[in-house]
Motif scaffolding. Structure first.
Motif, short mmCIF file in Angstrom:
data_model
loop_
_atom_site.label_atom_id
_atom_site.label_comp_id
_atom_site.label_asym_id
_atom_site.label_seq_id
_atom_site.Cartn_x
_atom_site.Cartn_y
_atom_site.Cartn_z
N UNK A 158 0.83 -1.21 0.00
CA UNK A 158 0.00 0.00 0.00
C UNK A 158 0.86 1.26 0.00
N UNK A 159 1.96 1.24 0.73
CA UNK A 159 2.87 2.39 0.74
C UNK A 159 3.41 2.64 -0.67
N UNK A 160 3.75 1.57 -1.40
CA UNK A 160 4.21 1.73 -2.79
C UNK A 160 3.10 2.29 -3.67
N UNK A 161 1.87 1.82 -3.47
CA UNK A 161 0.74 2.33 -4.25
C UNK A 161 0.54 3.82 -3.99
N UNK A 162 0.56 4.21 -2.73
CA UNK A 162 0.39 5.62 -2.37
C UNK A 162 1.50 6.46 -3.00
N UNK A 163 2.72 5.98 -2.91
CA UNK A 163 3.85 6.70 -3.51
C UNK A 163 3.66 6.85 -5.02
N UNK A 164 3.21 5.79 -5.67
CA UNK A 164 2.97 5.84 -7.12
C UNK A 164 1.87 6.85 -7.46
N UNK A 165 0.80 6.86 -6.68
CA UNK A 165 -0.31 7.79 -6.93
C UNK A 165 0.18 9.24 -6.87
N UNK A 166 1.08 9.53 -5.94
CA UNK A 166 1.59 10.89 -5.79
C UNK A 166 2.84 11.16 -6.62
N UNK A 167 3.38 10.13 -7.28
CA UNK A 167 4.58 10.32 -8.08
C UNK A 167 5.81 10.65 -7.24
N UNK A 168 5.86 10.08 -6.04
CA UNK A 168 6.97 10.31 -5.13
C UNK A 168 7.48 8.98 -4.61
N UNK A 169 8.59 9.02 -3.90
CA UNK A 169 9.10 7.80 -3.29
C UNK A 169 8.44 7.62 -1.92
N UNK A 170 8.50 6.40 -1.44
CA UNK A 170 7.96 6.11 -0.10
C UNK A 170 8.64 7.02 0.93
N UNK A 171 9.95 7.19 0.79
CA UNK A 171 10.71 7.99 1.76
C UNK A 171 10.31 9.46 1.76
N UNK A 172 9.77 9.95 0.64
CA UNK A 172 9.31 11.33 0.57
C UNK A 172 7.96 11.53 1.25
N UNK A 173 7.23 10.45 1.43
CA UNK A 173 5.88 10.53 2.02
C UNK A 173 5.86 10.06 3.47
N UNK A 174 6.56 8.97 3.74
CA UNK A 174 6.52 8.37 5.08
C UNK A 174 7.84 8.59 5.79
#
Length: 75
Positions: free
Chosen positions: A44-60
């Protein structure tokens, strides 16, 4: 785990339901992640990152113990 989900979602003027639809999860799941009551699974973290066009580390952002916190005792 800290996250920037609310900030990123608001910048796009998406509701929690909008983001949930894009991620194929419930609105309640998005709410729980935003309010830090639930940490997303890695997929899910990868999906969220893909939706926002960012890396997981940029979001979480991991919660790390504050090294200056002297209320902790070491044994």
């Amino acid at each position: 785990m800290k996250n920037r989900l609310r900030e990123l979602r608001a910048a796009r003027r998406w509701s929690q339901a909008d983001l949930a639809d894009r991620c194929k999860v419930s609105r309640q799941a998005i709410n729980a992640i935003e309010t830090e009551r639930y940490d997303p699974s890695l997929p899910l973290a990868f999906t969220i990152a893909d939706v926002f066009g960012q890396t997981i580390e940029e979001i979480f952002l991991p919660d790390r113990a504050d090294p200056t916190d002297d209320t902790r005792t070491s044994r």
